[in-house]
Design a protein around this motif. Sequence first.
Motif, PDB file in Angstrom:
ATOM      1  N   MET A  51      25.357  26.620  44.083  1.00 28.53           N
ATOM      2  CA  MET A  51      24.736  25.342  43.709  1.00 28.53           C
ATOM      3  C   MET A  51      23.333  25.578  43.157  1.00 28.53           C
ATOM      4  O   MET A  51      22.924  24.975  42.161  1.00 28.53           O
ATOM      5  CB  MET A  51      24.657  24.408  44.928  1.00 28.53           C
ATOM      6  N   GLN A  72      18.171  26.708  61.925  1.00 28.19           N
ATOM      7  CA  GLN A  72      18.265  27.053  63.335  1.00 28.19           C
ATOM      8  C   GLN A  72      16.900  27.251  63.968  1.00 28.19           C
ATOM      9  O   GLN A  72      16.626  26.760  65.054  1.00 28.19           O
ATOM     10  CB  GLN A  72      19.074  28.336  63.435  1.00 28.19           C
ATOM     11  N   PHE A  89      36.517  33.646  49.394  1.00 32.50           N
ATOM     12  CA  PHE A  89      35.611  33.634  48.242  1.00 32.50           C
ATOM     13  C   PHE A  89      35.487  35.042  47.668  1.00 32.50           C
ATOM     14  O   PHE A  89      35.487  35.236  46.456  1.00 32.50           O
ATOM     15  CB  PHE A  89      34.247  33.110  48.667  1.00 32.50           C
ATOM     16  N   PHE A 108      27.491  31.078  50.397  1.00 32.18           N
ATOM     17  CA  PHE A 108      27.758  31.429  49.014  1.00 32.18           C
ATOM     18  C   PHE A 108      27.841  30.180  48.143  1.00 32.18           C
ATOM     19  O   PHE A 108      27.465  30.185  46.975  1.00 32.18           O
ATOM     20  CB  PHE A 108      29.045  32.250  48.891  1.00 32.18           C
ATOM     21  N   TRP A 109      28.263  29.102  48.726  1.00 29.21           N
ATOM     22  CA  TRP A 109      28.336  27.848  47.996  1.00 29.21           C
ATOM     23  C   TRP A 109      26.927  27.329  47.708  1.00 29.21           C
ATOM     24  O   TRP A 109      26.636  26.901  46.591  1.00 29.21           O
ATOM     25  CB  TRP A 109      29.140  26.833  48.809  1.00 29.21           C
ATOM     26  N   LEU A 117      33.963  28.991  58.331  1.00 32.72           N
ATOM     27  CA  LEU A 117      32.996  29.510  57.364  1.00 32.72           C
ATOM     28  C   LEU A 117      33.330  30.950  56.995  1.00 32.72           C
ATOM     29  O   LEU A 117      33.214  31.360  55.857  1.00 32.72           O
ATOM     30  CB  LEU A 117      31.584  29.451  57.944  1.00 32.72           C
ATOM     31  N   THR A 155      21.694  20.970  60.412  1.00 33.88           N
ATOM     32  CA  THR A 155      23.151  20.938  60.331  1.00 33.88           C
ATOM     33  C   THR A 155      23.642  21.310  58.941  1.00 33.88           C
ATOM     34  O   THR A 155      24.638  22.004  58.800  1.00 33.88           O
ATOM     35  CB  THR A 155      23.682  19.553  60.699  1.00 33.88           C
ATOM     36  N   ILE A 156      22.930  20.857  57.910  1.00 32.52           N
ATOM     37  CA  ILE A 156      23.360  21.221  56.552  1.00 32.52           C
ATOM     38  C   ILE A 156      23.268  22.721  56.374  1.00 32.52           C
ATOM     39  O   ILE A 156      24.193  23.376  55.901  1.00 32.52           O
ATOM     40  CB  ILE A 156      22.478  20.530  55.490  1.00 32.52           C
ATOM     41  N   TYR A 173      23.433  24.988  58.492  1.00 33.13           N
ATOM     42  CA  TYR A 173      24.426  25.700  59.283  1.00 33.13           C
ATOM     43  C   TYR A 173      25.822  25.503  58.735  1.00 33.13           C
ATOM     44  O   TYR A 173      26.629  26.423  58.713  1.00 33.13           O
ATOM     45  CB  TYR A 173      24.340  25.196  60.724  1.00 33.13           C
ATOM     46  N   ALA A 174      26.123  24.287  58.309  1.00 33.47           N
ATOM     47  CA  ALA A 174      27.509  23.956  57.974  1.00 33.47           C
ATOM     48  C   ALA A 174      27.926  24.308  56.553  1.00 33.47           C
ATOM     49  O   ALA A 174      29.099  24.487  56.288  1.00 33.47           O
ATOM     50  CB  ALA A 174      27.765  22.472  58.218  1.00 33.47           C
ATOM     51  N   ALA A 175      26.973  24.375  55.641  1.00 31.57           N
ATOM     52  CA  ALA A 175      27.382  24.674  54.268  1.00 31.57           C
ATOM     53  C   ALA A 175      27.562  26.177  54.110  1.00 31.57           C
ATOM     54  O   ALA A 175      26.704  26.938  54.525  1.00 31.57           O
ATOM     55  CB  ALA A 175      26.344  24.173  53.284  1.00 31.57           C
ATOM     56  N   PRO A 176      28.638  26.615  53.489  1.00 37.02           N
ATOM     57  CA  PRO A 176      28.828  28.055  53.310  1.00 37.02           C
ATOM     58  C   PRO A 176      27.720  28.621  52.428  1.00 37.02           C
ATOM     59  O   PRO A 176      27.389  28.044  51.399  1.00 37.02           O
ATOM     60  CB  PRO A 176      30.187  28.175  52.603  1.00 37.02           C
ATOM     61  N   PHE A 200      31.899  22.051  53.999  1.00 32.49           N
ATOM     62  CA  PHE A 200      30.696  21.582  54.661  1.00 32.49           C
ATOM     63  C   PHE A 200      31.006  20.419  55.603  1.00 32.49           C
ATOM     64  O   PHE A 200      30.589  20.403  56.757  1.00 32.49           O
ATOM     65  CB  PHE A 200      29.669  21.176  53.602  1.00 32.49           C
ATOM     66  N   ILE A 237      36.633  28.185  45.396  1.00 32.52           N
ATOM     67  CA  ILE A 237      35.260  28.468  45.001  1.00 32.52           C
ATOM     68  C   ILE A 237      35.184  29.838  44.338  1.00 32.52           C
ATOM     69  O   ILE A 237      34.537  30.016  43.314  1.00 32.52           O
ATOM     70  CB  ILE A 237      34.313  28.427  46.225  1.00 32.52           C
ATOM     71  N   VAL A 289      32.889  21.654  58.751  1.00 33.78           N
ATOM     72  CA  VAL A 289      32.056  22.365  59.719  1.00 33.78           C
ATOM     73  C   VAL A 289      31.009  21.429  60.319  1.00 33.78           C
ATOM     74  O   VAL A 289      30.691  21.506  61.514  1.00 33.78           O
ATOM     75  CB  VAL A 289      31.370  23.577  59.039  1.00 33.78           C
ATOM     76  N   PHE A 290      30.519  20.539  59.521  1.00 37.15           N
ATOM     77  CA  PHE A 290      29.558  19.547  59.987  1.00 37.15           C
ATOM     78  C   PHE A 290      30.178  18.687  61.081  1.00 37.15           C
ATOM     79  O   PHE A 290      29.586  18.497  62.159  1.00 37.15           O
ATOM     80  CB  PHE A 290      29.139  18.702  58.785  1.00 37.15           C
ATOM     81  N   ARG A 339      14.832  24.037  64.475  1.00 38.81           N
ATOM     82  CA  ARG A 339      15.334  23.249  65.582  1.00 38.81           C
ATOM     83  C   ARG A 339      14.932  23.860  66.918  1.00 38.81           C
ATOM     84  O   ARG A 339      14.499  23.184  67.842  1.00 38.81           O
ATOM     85  CB  ARG A 339      16.852  23.197  65.464  1.00 38.81           C
TER      86      ARG A 339
END
Lengths: 295, 326, 532
Positions: free
Chosen positions: B154, B205, A234, B149-150, A227, B141-142, B144-147, A271, A249, A274-275, B208
């Motif tokens: 979105m 986080q 980025f 800035f992305w 990340l 998890t989403i 945490y895992a999605a960057p 995603f 990106i 990392v997931f 949870r």
Amino acid sequence: MSMADATANSHAVEGARPLRDALIAYRRNKPALLGMLLLSAIIAFVIYGTFFFKGDPYEIVWAPQTPPGTDAAVPLGTDYLGRDIMRGLLKGGGPTLAVGAAAAIITLVIGISLGGIAGFFGGWIDDLLMRVTEFFQVLPALLFAMVVITLFSPSTLTTAIAIGVVLWPQTARLTRAEFLKIRELEYVTAARSIGARNGRIMWKVILPNALPPLVVSATLTVGVAILFQAGLSFLGLDDPNTMSWGLMIGTNRQYILDAWWPVTFPGIAIFLTVFAVSLVGDGLNDAFNPKLRGR
Amino acid sequence: MGSTAYIARRLLYGVILLVGVLVLNFFLIHAAPGDPAQTIAGAMGGATAKMLAEIRTSYGLDKPLLTQLAIYLAHVAHGDLGTSYYFNQPVIGLIAARVGPTVLLVLAAQVFAITVGVAMGVFAARKPSGPLSAFIAVLSTIGYAAPVFWTGIMLIILFASIWPIFPVDGMTSARFAGGYFAYIGDVLYHLVLPAFTLAIIFLAQYSRLSRASMIDVLGADYVRTARAKGVSETKVVFKHALRNAVLPIITVAGIQFGNLISGALLVESVFNWPGMGRLAFDSVLRRDYPTLLGILFFAALMVIIANLLTDLSYRFADPRIRTGGR
Amino acid sequence: MKLTRREILGSAGALLIAPDIAFHAHAAEPQKGGTMVMGSTQVPRHLNPAVQSGIATAVPGTQIFASPLRYDADWKPHPYLAESWKIADDGLSCMLNLVKNAKFHDGKPVTSADVKFSIETIKAHHPFKTMFEPVTSVDTPDEYTAIIHLAHPHPALLLCMSGALCPIIPKHIFGDGQDIMNHPANTHPIGSGPFKLQEFKAGEQITLVKNPDFFIKGRPYLDKIVIRIVPDLSSVVLATENAQVDFLPFLAESQFIKRLEKAEGLGVTDKGYAAVGPINWLAFNCGKPPLDDKAVRQAIGYAVDRDFITKALLRGTAREQRSPIIESSPFFDAKIPPYDLDLNKANAMLDQAGHKKGADGMRFKLTVDYIPGGGEEQQGIAQYLKSQLKKIGIDIAVRASPDFPTWAKRISNYDFDLTMDEVYNWGDPVIGVHRTYLSSNIRKGVIWSNTQQYRNPKVDDLLNKAAVEMDAAKRKAFYDQFQMIVGDDLPIKWLNALPYHTAYDKRLGNIPESIWGSMQSMDEVYWKEKRS
């Protein structure tokens, strides 16, 4: 799954299962298996892209901003210059994962060394090292990495080192806690009584037993490092001549009004990786700590 | 130990850490390749040869390293964090203008994440295997895992093109002309998306953690006693359990402050939020090292203050500590 | 466009009076009031164009500061702070008669002492050295008369006294002995222009308010101009679509131009950029083999397809440019060889030059750099070069720089083979063109000097002669010859003019369309209808 969780869990370890049982437990854990599967798929994809696929992701191959699904030649569409998104994903995965892994290794080496020494020796060494750790924790990680990279000029190596240098405090704390706990245990005292030297005790006796939470932590560190790398590229702080998912990106961000796909697909790739990594980490954690399963 | 002595000790420690950051900055300037005077002047912008000479004298760059360090620290003690040669303004002025928006963003995100996170966790704890619990597991998890800035981008796509109900750029409208309250409203309106984006990571986080913590606490003895005594379920949850369940969240929230600032950096870049993070990013592009190092210092300061406040609120919230059991 | 001698010299020998002749004839008196929000992606360092070049400073700077002259859309000068002027017959002096009622924003009058101070300051500190280099002294016989003495005739002089090139700055503020490059007033400037600075939030926003004592009565029409700095181009375009931004100049990305053309309520024009003369080009490092060989450069010239670049890559929004002098300038020579696409010729030339193809079909390797953040004009074309030059056996590696200072450092230290670049003409060739081709301007470490290391004594001679020739026809002849020579030597392959466009709310009237566009006072802009 945060570092705080990992720390808390490891303290609750009482009779953690040895490796073999852990693996059996892991296999019965569905989300963890899913994670493993997903991660394998991603790694296979990236290996293919890095070593076997011959296309150049920088090459202009089609009309700019072709939406995905328009033509089989560019299944995921093209970006604002007409570059193939799919190629970008294939070739960009390697640097993303490689930097993530390299950074994680650096983090682990620094963190385990410093944390282990602190936990094992205690006393003023521990105090000193803990102050150093706290000092580094006061610096916001991304900002510190940015400063370092800017001063030393962006490149893949600088990025990996910068990430490694900012992420080690948590690993150090965890390692220290483990070492503190384990060094009081019987088999360590036994080793000492037969005259084993400190280095040998740390390396051969304590570390292997401290491994389970460290492995979990290592897995999660890889996720965080990925990340991080994505964030830095980025922001344009990575080598612009190496395609990576974060870079895709960043460079396509200006054009999102007309083309959402050059930004969306790399983001999904990050995603999913990392997931998957975090599922695996969770699975390992649950496997090593049976008491906490069923939460 | 008494609260005052504790605060004093922590403050002293904080000051030592800050001095440490300055020493670090100093060494970074000198470790970087190239001429330190050029580094102090920034690589782009108006540093003429005359200015470089002035920098050399004023910072004593031809003297031994430790003397230079002393001079550098003396500068800072006088409030001189350096000059941005790009804008020709003192760094401290540039940063001061940006601290407010960043603090606002970070606090808004943290408050939102804690409040909603705890709430979600509480409700999920009542039904540990229910759909809400599962949803929280997925969301965590989403998030945490999605960057980050992305996620922000979105959201921009969503709210700029598809459903334009929130502004996606800046902190205020350019055309704004109104009174004080209208201004606050304008800022809050612009704050929604950036704060939400930043909060998502931590929301996951906290919810949870809150769920786990709540489940633990709800199984504790004193809760069972309360139930046995006939106290209503709502009262049990909100009066007895919640207070103790929240403690780990506060701890984690405090630890996460550094990460909040890192996240804010990215969010500010994505949403053009006029805070320190965006200034840092712009300074990177301009090779404006003095500003960048000044921001690092300020950010560390913010983290130290946040840690202090967290510790204090923890002591306040946890009755066991307050009664001086330590 | 053909100009008569009279027009080019700005009515030398004749006096023009009446300072409030408007550029545009309009039937009804425009409405007063309102705020115009301007969008920008560039960050100005400060607001004093006397010591800083560039668009970012020029746009706000020309609202705050007034200059002696203003130009219209036909390259004709008009009175501004100078109500009349006269160039001596021998061309060695120029007399300016200032308006008597102009005041700085702090109330002090604008006098010839300020004009003298400003010209001397610009000459000493502005990066464009050629503007006032011939000025030997400025006399001030009385408060409202300034006589500029020149070492040699300077045909570009009048243009140099317009727009952002000659802001009249107050001597009583800037002449206090402090280093003007770092003067605090640079960020809190006091000028005599139609707008005053209300607030300068570095990197964020510049707020300008109406100057109620502006020396042209009844102007400006607008109450306020807010320049909103948004680094991300798509955000500022979006803001324009959503009416958060009313006026967006210097828009060059083709897809955004097309997008805004389709938007309702917005007009898009390409007028207002005639003087800027922005050229996008591919530069060769003439000091580095194999590019030191003219034949190699010409071969590459024949391989790069301008037609494809402008029509396909830039989607038809940009015009072709095949000369160092912008094609909208009166000095452009259409006879310059265009180097239209001819791959066979290119291959043949390279063979003849002794660069045979290897086993892999490649003759040699070259790197191409580009300005980071330059979008499709820069990175897109660099990438295109890779696949295109492969066809003539040149293996191109595209080298990205992480940021502008790194790129500038590489190029100015000759650490490159090929590079994309964007350089502006700035009105008169003396100002923006000479610097690229004069061998005397090969200055290591300085970006946008003659970084190609191009040396041709004949070119030096022609340019130096053209710089002092007052006769328009003779001057054009020099520039024609110059273009033919560089067109043959080809130190640079010129590709296209940057397709600068302005997007604006249709309810705005008198959009700046002079040769300087928004880099000149916008006191005539007004709202046709009141905005809600």
